[in-house]
Motif scaffolding. Structure first.
Motif, PDB file in Angstrom:
ATOM      1  N   ASN A 521       0.837  -1.201   0.000  1.00 36.27           N
ATOM      2  CA  ASN A 521       0.000   0.000   0.000  1.00 36.27           C
ATOM      3  C   ASN A 521       0.872   1.251   0.000  1.00 36.27           C
ATOM      4  N   PRO A 522       1.574   1.504  -1.120  1.00 38.80           N
ATOM      5  CA  PRO A 522       2.417   2.697  -1.153  1.00 38.80           C
ATOM      6  C   PRO A 522       1.549   3.959  -1.138  1.00 38.80           C
ATOM      7  N   PRO A 523       2.041   5.059  -0.585  1.00 39.55           N
ATOM      8  CA  PRO A 523       3.410   5.267  -0.109  1.00 39.55           C
ATOM      9  C   PRO A 523       3.648   4.841   1.339  1.00 39.55           C
ATOM     10  N   ALA A 524       2.572   4.505   2.069  1.00 36.27           N
ATOM     11  CA  ALA A 524       2.737   4.201   3.493  1.00 36.27           C
ATOM     12  C   ALA A 524       3.631   2.995   3.723  1.00 36.27           C
ATOM     13  N   THR A 525       3.659   2.062   2.760  1.00 31.82           N
ATOM     14  CA  THR A 525       4.435   0.831   2.946  1.00 31.82           C
ATOM     15  C   THR A 525       5.779   0.854   2.226  1.00 31.82           C
ATOM     16  N   CYS A 526       6.154   1.993   1.670  1.00 35.47           N
ATOM     17  CA  CYS A 526       7.447   2.068   0.981  1.00 35.47           C
ATOM     18  C   CYS A 526       8.583   1.939   2.000  1.00 35.47           C
ATOM     19  N   HIS A 527       9.471   1.014   1.749  1.00 35.53           N
ATOM     20  CA  HIS A 527      10.580   0.741   2.668  1.00 35.53           C
ATOM     21  C   HIS A 527      11.885   1.087   1.973  1.00 35.53           C
ATOM     22  N   THR A 528      12.714   1.917   2.607  1.00 39.28           N
ATOM     23  CA  THR A 528      13.940   2.421   1.987  1.00 39.28           C
ATOM     24  C   THR A 528      15.177   1.953   2.737  1.00 39.28           C
ATOM     25  N   GLU A 529      16.185   1.580   1.976  1.00 35.62           N
ATOM     26  CA  GLU A 529      17.519   1.287   2.501  1.00 35.62           C
ATOM     27  C   GLU A 529      18.526   2.006   1.612  1.00 35.62           C
ATOM     28  N   PHE A 530      19.679   2.340   2.156  1.00 34.63           N
ATOM     29  CA  PHE A 530      20.728   2.848   1.280  1.00 34.63           C
ATOM     30  C   PHE A 530      22.077   2.296   1.716  1.00 34.63           C
ATOM     31  N   TYR A 531      22.948   2.174   0.729  1.00 32.33           N
ATOM     32  CA  TYR A 531      24.255   1.567   0.944  1.00 32.33           C
ATOM     33  C   TYR A 531      25.316   2.431   0.279  1.00 32.33           C
ATOM     34  N   GLU A 532      26.474   2.494   0.921  1.00 40.20           N
ATOM     35  CA  GLU A 532      27.617   3.191   0.354  1.00 40.20           C
ATOM     36  C   GLU A 532      28.807   2.244   0.326  1.00 40.20           C
ATOM     37  N   PRO A 533      29.736   2.427  -0.621  1.00 33.09           N
ATOM     38  CA  PRO A 533      30.899   1.536  -0.705  1.00 33.09           C
ATOM     39  C   PRO A 533      31.688   1.523   0.601  1.00 33.09           C
ATOM     40  N   PRO A 534      32.367   0.426   0.881  1.00 32.89           N
ATOM     41  CA  PRO A 534      33.162   0.336   2.113  1.00 32.89           C
ATOM     42  C   PRO A 534      34.190   1.460   2.193  1.00 32.89           C
ATOM     43  N   LEU A 535      34.462   1.880   3.396  1.00 38.38           N
ATOM     44  CA  LEU A 535      35.426   2.950   3.627  1.00 38.38           C
ATOM     45  C   LEU A 535      36.855   2.421   3.531  1.00 38.38           C
ATOM     46  N   ASN A 536      37.796   3.351   3.525  1.00 37.46           N
ATOM     47  CA  ASN A 536      39.232   3.043   3.588  1.00 37.46           C
ATOM     48  C   ASN A 536      39.716   2.205   2.406  1.00 37.46           C
ATOM     49  N   GLN A 537      39.188   2.498   1.220  1.00 37.03           N
ATOM     50  CA  GLN A 537      39.699   1.860   0.010  1.00 37.03           C
ATOM     51  C   GLN A 537      40.993   2.548  -0.431  1.00 37.03           C
ATOM     52  N   GLU A 538      41.833   1.819  -1.124  1.00 36.52           N
ATOM     53  CA  GLU A 538      43.091   2.397  -1.607  1.00 36.52           C
ATOM     54  C   GLU A 538      42.815   3.621  -2.475  1.00 36.52           C
ATOM     55  N   ILE A 539      41.807   3.518  -3.338  1.00 33.56           N
ATOM     56  CA  ILE A 539      41.315   4.663  -4.103  1.00 33.56           C
ATOM     57  C   ILE A 539      39.853   4.829  -3.718  1.00 33.56           C
ATOM     58  N   GLU A 540      39.514   5.962  -3.145  1.00 33.36           N
ATOM     59  CA  GLU A 540      38.156   6.197  -2.662  1.00 33.36           C
ATOM     60  C   GLU A 540      37.143   6.022  -3.790  1.00 33.36           C
ATOM     61  N   VAL A 541      36.013   5.402  -3.481  1.00 35.68           N
ATOM     62  CA  VAL A 541      34.944   5.180  -4.454  1.00 35.68           C
ATOM     63  C   VAL A 541      33.927   6.309  -4.301  1.00 35.68           C
ATOM     64  N   TYR A 542      33.743   7.101  -5.360  1.00 33.93           N
ATOM     65  CA  TYR A 542      32.815   8.227  -5.276  1.00 33.93           C
ATOM     66  C   TYR A 542      32.417   8.661  -6.678  1.00 33.93           C
ATOM     67  N   GLY A 543      31.368   9.485  -6.749  1.00 32.16           N
ATOM     68  CA  GLY A 543      30.909  10.015  -8.027  1.00 32.16           C
ATOM     69  C   GLY A 543      30.157   8.981  -8.836  1.00 32.16           C
ATOM     70  N   SER A 544      29.012   8.523  -8.327  1.00 25.00           N
ATOM     71  CA  SER A 544      28.306   7.406  -8.946  1.00 25.00           C
ATOM     72  C   SER A 544      27.719   7.771 -10.301  1.00 25.00           C
ATOM     73  N   GLY A 545      27.392   6.718 -11.057  1.00 22.45           N
ATOM     74  CA  GLY A 545      26.746   6.870 -12.358  1.00 22.45           C
ATOM     75  C   GLY A 545      25.534   5.964 -12.438  1.00 22.45           C
ATOM     76  N   GLY A 546      25.367   5.276 -13.563  1.00 23.13           N
ATOM     77  CA  GLY A 546      24.166   4.486 -13.785  1.00 23.13           C
ATOM     78  C   GLY A 546      24.151   3.173 -13.028  1.00 23.13           C
TER      79      GLY A 546
END
Length: 631
Positions: A521-546
């Motif tokens: 029964n959206p929007p009341a039942t819309c469930h959101t999660e978000f994820y970001e790449p792991p920290l402390n990578q040799e080259i930081e992961v940023y600037g997402s695309g498709g």
């Protein structure tokens, strides 16, 4: 042979593709070329090599003074069909090639390859054998004339400040949105930019101010600051004869099996954003049918008939007034096309093909703030739950059989999209997702009844539902309340395993990969999660695309700024709960790859950027089922 079509830059193939060129790829899996026995080929006697080919094919051997040339392109061109037609193949280890299934016409054939000069064009007709002589480039600069643009841009020398390197990749994102930096046009200062006794830096400042993108382009360029002088240094060194030190690899392995077909379509002034040939859920829909492309800047839909090799242009209908100050709509004159070159009203963007073969196009049909009443507080459950105050672009559907358009007035701004198995067409919107139920629209033609949307709200209080009175993105999280998050939603995909929606943004430094499940029964039942790449990578992961999903429900995402390509598998997450909204609840879900592209002279960052992500769910290209692609 026509089984799949995608539009991509031919940068990796060593040539510059105009905005008028439509590109079609198939895997060469039905010709005799892949089943020939191993034969040793001598450069002086290529005709001793037998090649089995048909009446619609042209075949032969490519050899130079060094012997057979493997992994080079053989290109057939003709202007005798209703629109210009080009077909490209790659030679095998013995220098053999076969250009299959050519329409009846006279062709000009030539060879292009890394380390070679373009060969002289030779006339040929289908059904004939044509052995070709390739010429080895005499020096690195001559060889580099056909290198992809990124290899030229890689000669740019950045300041030693490593923090600047990161900022630079985010700044340059704005340039890569429209330009193939490093191609001949951008690496050389033309007469319009350098006219008069001015410095190279002044010429760069001048060239970034012209045309319908001039004001925005100049702002982006000036934001780099005094370090933008590195571009003047770059073009000065190229004028003096400098060439790329990194050499691109020739195609190898399965890459050599691709057949590329190009047609000219549209107009010389087009600024195309998207095209579609089939329903992404079922590649058999619209088989051999029309291909549709949205030219945002000229208010047109380009149409290609890939069987008859005919192209047409369709005006995108709109009742909206002309755009006068939007992105790429400035009246600043173009040195090539004059003023008002991209004056437009419809602003057509993304295209999708549904199960009936109709084209769904994001089209501007009114002023952005003239919202229907149901978009705001009132009886509509979506507008009452989360009012939407403006829509920069709405939705339309075109039926090529009846040649009729239907407009759907959406409360949300329509852009990139994907159609799910439930026959909803889904969109990412600012910090949320939205949809149009195609079945409901077809039955009722009622815009209000057909659409809905959900904001991204995290269940930070952990009670398993969305509660009104949530905290806003700029407010601190309160343990007893849910929390709405801000995120980019430029690209969207539907997970085929569970129907969840996944989105990513393309803003400066974007890192978030967001999952939204509509519930019963959206929007009341819309469930959101978000994820970001792991920290402390040799080259930081940023600037997402498709983003796009494979058949197993793994979400693939490219990273425009940092040069990564990632796969996120939620099924391996130990926990998906994130009460503090950190995005770090599932570091184990990520697999990170680094793109194999050239880097700047003194930096770990790549001299190009990817944009969207596409998934070959049906093995249409012969590269394997669920082959992820970025471009």
């Amino acid at each position: 042979m026509i089984i799949w079509a995608v539009e991509l830059s031919l940068e990796r193939f060593g040539t510059t593709m105009s905005l008028r060129r439509f590109v079609h790829l198939v895997a060469l899996i039905t010709t005799g070329l892949l089943t020939l026995p191993f034969l040793k080929v001598g450069a002086q006697q290529p005709r001793s090599v037998p090649i089995d080919f048909g009446k619609k094919d042209i075949a032969g051997v490519v050899a130079s003074s060094k012997g057979p040339e493997a992994g080079v392109w053989v290109i057939a061109e003709t202007t005798e069909l209703p629109t210009k037609f080009v077909r490209i193949v790659v030679t095998d280890d013995q220098g053999r090639y076969l250009i299959p299934d050519l329409p009846r016409a006279n062709y000009q054939i030539f060879v292009r390859g890394y380390g070679l000069l373009d060969s002289e064009r030779q006339p040929a007709k289908p059904g004939r054998r044509l052995d070709l002589k390739a010429e080895v480039a005499p020096d690195a600069r001559r060889a580099a004339q056909v290198y992809p643009a990124a290899w030229w841009l890689s000669t740019l020398t950045l300041p030693d400040d490593k923090e600047f390197h990161k900022k630079f990749t985010m700044d340059l994102k704005e340039c890569f949105d429209c330009h193939q930096l490093g191609n001949k046009t951008t690496r050389e200062l033309g007469t319009s930019a350098s006219a008069g006794p001015i410095s190279s830096l002044d010429a760069w400042d001048r060239r970034t101010r012209v045309g319908p993108s001039g004001p925005a382009m100049s702002n982006f360029f000036q934001a780099i600051g005094p370090q933008r002088a590195i571009f003047a240094d770059w073009t000065d060194r190229i004028i003096k004869g400098e060439a790329p030190k990194q050499t691109p690899p020739r195609p190898r392995g399965v890459e050599r099996n691709l057949v590329i077909t190009e047609w000219d379509w549209g107009t010389p002034k087009d600024g195309r954003s998207d095209n579609a040939a089939s329903d992404t859920r079922n590649a058999r829909v619209n088989a051999n049918g029309l291909v549709f492309g949205a030219s945002e800047m000229t208010d047109t839909i380009s149409i290609l008939d890939p069987v008859q090799n005919k192209a047409a242009v369709l005006k995108a209908p709109s009742e909206a007034p002309p755009m006068v100050s939007a992105f790429n709509a400035s009246p600043t004159p173009s040195p090539h096309f004059g003023s008002e070159v991209w004056k437009r009203s419809a602003d057509p963007r993304s295209v999708a093909i549904d199960g009936k073969g109709r084209a769904w196009v994001a089209i501007r049909n009114r002023e952005s703030q003239q919202q229907p009443a149901f978009c705001g507080p009132g009886p509509n459950k979506f507008g009452n739950f989360y009012p939407l105050k403006q829509s920069n672009r709405q939705l339309a559907v075109y039926d090529s059989k009846t040649r009729e358009w239907q407009h759907i007035d959406t409360c949300f701004s329509a852009d990139h999209n994907q159609i799910g198995e439930d026959n909803f067409i889904y969109f990412g919107i600012g910090s949320g997702i939205a949809w149009v139920d195609i079945n409901t629209w077809d039955k009722t033609h009622n815009a209000e009844a057909s659409q809905g949307w959900c904001p991204g709200i995290i269940d930070t209080n952990g009670n398993g539902k969305v509660d009104l009175g949530w905290t806003e993105p700029d407010e601190p999280i309160e343990p007893a309340k849910d929390h709405r998050i801000a995120f980019g939603a430029y690209s969207i995909t539907v997970n085929p395993k569970d129907g969840s929606l996944w989105v990513s943004g393309i803003g400066r430094g974007d890192k978030r990969l967001v999952r939204i499940e509509k519930g019963a029964n959206p929007p009341a039942t819309c469930h959101t999660e978000f994820y970001e790449p792991p920290l402390n990578q040799e080259i930081e992961v940023y600037g997402s695309g498709g983003v796009d999903a494979d058949g197993h429900g793994v979400i693939w995402q490219n990273w425009r700024a940092s040069g990564h390509f990632s796969a996120f598998d939620r099924t391996v997450c130990k926990s998906t709960k994130d009460p503090r909204a950190t995005g770090q609840s599932c570091p184990e879900g990520w697999t990170l790859y680094r793109m194999n592209d050239p880097t700047y002279t003194n930096s770990v960052f790549h001299a190009n950027e990817s944009y969207l992500t596409h998934m070959d769910l049906h093995d249409a290209l012969g590269l394997g089922k669920d082959a992820p692609m970025y471009g």
